[in-house]
Design a protein around this motif. Structure first.
Motif, PDB file in Angstrom:
ATOM      1  N   UNK A 266     -19.911  16.978  28.802  1.00  0.00           N
ATOM      2  CA  UNK A 266     -19.958  17.719  27.546  1.00  0.00           C
ATOM      3  C   UNK A 266     -21.341  18.313  27.330  1.00  0.00           C
ATOM      4  N   UNK A 267     -22.372  17.510  27.544  1.00  0.00           N
ATOM      5  CA  UNK A 267     -23.745  17.948  27.285  1.00  0.00           C
ATOM      6  C   UNK A 267     -24.136  19.136  28.165  1.00  0.00           C
ATOM      7  N   UNK A 268     -23.794  19.067  29.449  1.00  0.00           N
ATOM      8  CA  UNK A 268     -24.194  20.129  30.375  1.00  0.00           C
ATOM      9  C   UNK A 268     -23.365  21.396  30.208  1.00  0.00           C
ATOM     10  N   UNK A 269     -22.248  21.299  29.524  1.00  0.00           N
ATOM     11  CA  UNK A 269     -21.419  22.475  29.309  1.00  0.00           C
ATOM     12  C   UNK A 269     -21.442  22.934  27.843  1.00  0.00           C
ATOM     13  N   UNK A 270     -22.374  22.370  27.113  1.00  0.00           N
ATOM     14  CA  UNK A 270     -22.535  22.815  25.726  1.00  0.00           C
ATOM     15  C   UNK A 270     -23.089  24.234  25.714  1.00  0.00           C
ATOM     16  N   UNK A 271     -22.572  25.059  24.838  1.00  0.00           N
ATOM     17  CA  UNK A 271     -23.010  26.455  24.751  1.00  0.00           C
ATOM     18  C   UNK A 271     -23.491  26.732  23.346  1.00  0.00           C
ATOM     19  N   UNK A 272     -24.770  27.089  23.238  1.00  0.00           N
ATOM     20  CA  UNK A 272     -25.346  27.341  21.912  1.00  0.00           C
ATOM     21  C   UNK A 272     -24.837  28.650  21.351  1.00  0.00           C
ATOM     22  N   UNK A 273     -24.376  28.626  20.121  1.00  0.00           N
ATOM     23  CA  UNK A 273     -23.926  29.813  19.425  1.00  0.00           C
ATOM     24  C   UNK A 273     -24.795  29.977  18.185  1.00  0.00           C
ATOM     25  N   UNK A 274     -25.546  31.050  18.113  1.00  0.00           N
ATOM     26  CA  UNK A 274     -26.429  31.240  16.948  1.00  0.00           C
ATOM     27  C   UNK A 274     -25.632  31.252  15.645  1.00  0.00           C
ATOM     28  N   UNK A 275     -26.166  30.671  14.612  1.00  0.00           N
ATOM     29  CA  UNK A 275     -25.472  30.684  13.320  1.00  0.00           C
ATOM     30  C   UNK A 275     -25.363  32.114  12.784  1.00  0.00           C
ATOM     31  N   UNK A 276     -24.361  32.322  11.990  1.00  0.00           N
ATOM     32  CA  UNK A 276     -24.141  33.640  11.395  1.00  0.00           C
ATOM     33  C   UNK A 276     -25.292  33.956  10.465  1.00  0.00           C
ATOM     34  N   UNK A 277     -26.011  35.023  10.798  1.00  0.00           N
ATOM     35  CA  UNK A 277     -27.208  35.363  10.011  1.00  0.00           C
ATOM     36  C   UNK A 277     -26.867  35.761   8.595  1.00  0.00           C
ATOM     37  N   UNK A 278     -25.623  36.209   8.375  1.00  0.00           N
ATOM     38  CA  UNK A 278     -25.235  36.618   7.028  1.00  0.00           C
ATOM     39  C   UNK A 278     -24.999  35.421   6.131  1.00  0.00           C
TER      40      UNK A 278
END
Length: 278
Positions: A266-278
């Motif tokens: 799980x850790x190595x396949x985690x993908x960061x998604x930036x929070x919605x700036x709005x």
């Protein structure tokens, strides 16, 4: 006064009045242990099986051999179902805190909810609610089908899920279901909850437009309800059974650890998604 005993009304007992906490489960003194009115060491150990005792503790009466057979078949049916979220949670908690076996078991048990394990109670409760509105139980499958059809239609109209229908793995037949029904029938314990549950299995395609299997957790709930056990405690029996399965997973985790692999996957396949700036 702070260290003086108070009675149930907040007053200090006076005269011959004494605190009293009655129980019919068990008690002990310096030389003996009493359980369910019996001498634990002399009358129960080696003579009463654990399944029999668990039933007895809840029902308040000693079960018949047939009741024990059905009850223990339920416990076996619910003990383990592979790498379910409950088992994974237990293994990962043990990875994080190997000094806390009880914490790992508790983590697995806390996941017993509406999708896993809780179906046993949900199904038993659903069937009991329907039966509460039936004045006279039908004599044959045709009569039960009529009761079931009304119940399924009502549930559909209310947009209520039918507990005990469908399974994420067993798409055609849950192999536990016919076996438990047969065992209950063999022991003369195929009662109204099981009869109604079977009828739901027969008629639901008319309403839902598709055929779903009666799952093992649901049939376990029906069987336990037919044993006369309180429907609001049925999840407890599922958790009792799954405790054995979780202990098995943790024993295997000690022998052949998988928790770290699960965590790393799980850790190595985690993908960061930036929070919605709005």
């Amino acid at each position: 006064m702070a260290d003086e005993q108070l009675n149930g009304h907040g007053r200090r007992p006076s005269g011959d009045e004494q605190l009293s906490f009655p129980t019919s489960i068990g008690t002990s003194d310096a030389t003996s242990i009493r359980l369910l009115g019996r001498d634990l060491a002399g009358e129960m150990m080696g003579q009463v099986g654990f399944g029999e005792l668990a039933f007895w503790l809840v029902a308040g009466h000693r079960p018949s051999p047939g009741q024990v057979r059905v009850f223990e078949a339920v416990l076996v049916a619910l003990a383990d179902h592979g790498f379910t979220p409950t088992a994974i949670a237990a293994r990962l908690t043990y990875l994080s805190a190997p000094e806390s076996l009880q914490g790992a078991i508790a983590a697995g048990l806390l996941g017993g909810g509406s999708r896993f394990l809780g179906v046993t109670e949900d199904c038993g409760r659903f069937l009991a609610e329907i039966l509460a509105g039936v004045d006279t139980y039908p004599d044959d499958d045709t009569g039960w089908d009529a009761v079931a059809l009304t119940a399924v239609r009502d549930a559909r109209a209310a947009k209520r899920l039918l507990p005990g229908l469908g399974h994420p793995v067993h798409k055609q037949t849950d192999p536990r279901t016919p076996v438990l029904i047969r065992i209950a029938a063999d022991e003369g314990l195929r009662g109204p909850h099981l009869r109604l549950f079977e009828a739901i299995g027969r008629v639901h395609p008319q309403v839902l437009g598709r055929t779903l299997p009666l799952n093992g957790a649901g049939v376990c709930g029906a069987a336990l309800a037919d044993l006369g056990l309180p429907v609001d405690l049925l999840r407890g029996f599922a958790l009792l059974a799954r405790t054995a399965g979780l202990l098995g997973h943790l024993a295997e985790e000690r022998r052949a650890p998988l928790g770290m692999d699960i965590y790393r996957a799980v850790d190595r396949n985690a993908r960061y998604v930036p929070p919605d700036a709005s």
